[in-house]
Design an enzyme around this catalytic site. Structure first.
Site, PDB file in Angstrom:
ATOM      1  CD  GLU A  62       1.162   2.733  -2.239  1.00 22.06           C
ATOM      2  OE1 GLU A  62       1.809   3.587  -1.569  1.00 22.06           O
ATOM      3  OE2 GLU A  62       0.934   1.583  -1.822  1.00 22.06           O
ATOM      4  CD  GLU A  73      -6.332   2.276   4.151  1.00 17.47           C
ATOM      5  OE1 GLU A  73      -6.285   1.042   4.300  1.00 17.47           O
ATOM      6  OE2 GLU A  73      -5.576   2.907   3.381  1.00 17.47           O
ATOM      7  CE  LYS A 121      -1.310   2.762   5.670  1.00 13.58           C
ATOM      8  NZ  LYS A 121      -0.634   3.381   4.514  1.00 13.58           N
ATOM      9  CD  GLU A 173       2.306   6.353   6.114  1.00 11.46           C
ATOM     10  OE1 GLU A 173       1.448   5.923   5.309  1.00 11.46           O
ATOM     11  OE2 GLU A 173       3.511   6.487   5.821  1.00 11.46           O
TER      12      GLU A 173
END
Length: 345
Positions: free
Chosen positions: A265, A316, A319, A325
């Site tokens: 990541e 997203e 999340k 995030e």
């Protein structure tokens, strides 16, 4: 005549050999020069798995990380040639650690049916497990049981590892002084014994976010034109290399200097804080791709590409955590780009 014929035959052999070498080099070279992405699915408006695979192929994205063994995604990846990391969820660790039959069942259900048609390269057992002390005791037994299940299924070409956050480092600065917390020794021995890579999550964004008074944005975003950190003759112009080399130094200190490293990541959000902007995200991820697909390597391991997976493919909206995030995506879930990214070197 015989001499001339022999010469022609030798020429044909040499030509064929040279052609094989060139073709082999191109295949290897091309395969190595593919960026990866993390395919998280924590959104209430995800595109179909087939559409996602078509998106990956259309953008020359050659590697994808799945956080669990999503069978619909694996089905869509059949025949694509895309390299895949398949995840074992943290919630599965205890069961798999305590029961070899559970590991066999996981492999039989999730890997064997796809092994001939999906290019499964790694199994990532858990995710940042050392950040959750209650699960650490299950990690190595789960890895061993998955490894045994793969071996018994004649799938030992698939490598088993586990992704680590930077918190597994007890020291990271300067890079040459990188060292691990002591309880990683069993994991490192497993990786070394099985020819598996060390998987690291590397986020200059979070380092910069927490240290803006002592760090420049240019250093975090690959924009520094001159050396920022000089460490025993090794010169660092970007924070990414410094963070990667801290992991490599830690492996050396632990007696495992030759374990390869995969960055599972890395990324930069486009919203959610004052430094999480579209411009910064575009800058970071384009510079990251250019850097890891070059043969620059890092100061400790120069001359090679760095296998890297960008977090994340999509924004997203479900999340957990801070607002940033939810904005690491390269694309919106309608498949429109958040900003332009060049996925080729």
């Amino acid at each position: 005549m015989e001499i001339r014929m022999a010469s022609q035959q030798e020429n044909r052999k040499y030509y064929a050999l040279a052609l094989f070498v060139v073709v082999s080099f191109c295949i290897t070279h091309t395969d190595g020069e593919k960026i990866g992405v993390c395919y998280g699915m924590l959104s209430n408006s995800m595109p179909s798995k087939t559409d996602v695979v078509n998106l990956l192929k259309s953008r020359n994205i050659g590697k994808v990380r799945l956080y669990d063994a999503n069978r619909d995604a694996l089905q869509a990846l059949k025949g694509s040639g895309i390299e895949v990391i398949v995840g074992v969820g943290n919630n599965e660790l205890q069961k798999i650690a305590g029961d070899p039959a559970a590991a066999k069942g996981w492999v039989d259900d999730n890997i064997r049916p796809f092994s001939s048609s999906v290019n499964i390269k790694y199994i990532a057992v858990g995710n940042e497990v050392y950040a959750n002390s209650g699960l650490v005791q299950y990690l190595l037994p789960a890895m061993n049981n998955i490894q045994t299940a793969l071996r018994n299924a004649n799938l030992q070409n698939i490598k088993v590892s586990t992704p680590h956050a930077a918190s597994v480092l007890s020291n990271s600065y300067p890079p040459s002084q990188g060292s691990f917390r002591p309880d990683l020794s069993g994991i490192l021995k497993f990786l070394s014994d099985n020819g598996s890579p060390f998987m690291a999550q590397v986020y200059p964004y979070f380092s910069y976010k927490g240290n803006r008074n002592s760090m420049s944005a240019d250093y975090a975003l690959f924009r520094s034109a001159s050396t920022v950190v000089s460490d025993g003759g090794r010169m660092y112009k970007n924070l990414f290399d410094a963070m990667v080399d801290a992991f490599i130094s830690a492996m050396e200190k632990a007696g495992h200097p030759n374990i390869p490293i995969v960055i599972t990541e890395s990324g930069w959000p486009s919203a959610g804080t004052d430094i999480a902007t579209v411009d910064n995200a575009r800058t970071y991820n384009n510079n990251l791709i250019r850097h890891v697909l070059s043969t620059d390597g890092t100061p400790k391991r120069p001359g090679r590409t760095i296998e890297t997976y960008i977090f994340a493919l999509f924004n997203e909206n479900q999340k957990d955590g801070d607002e940033d995030e939810r904005h690491f995506g390269l694309f919106e879930t309608n498949k429109s780009p958040v900003y332009q990214v060049n996925f080729s070197p």
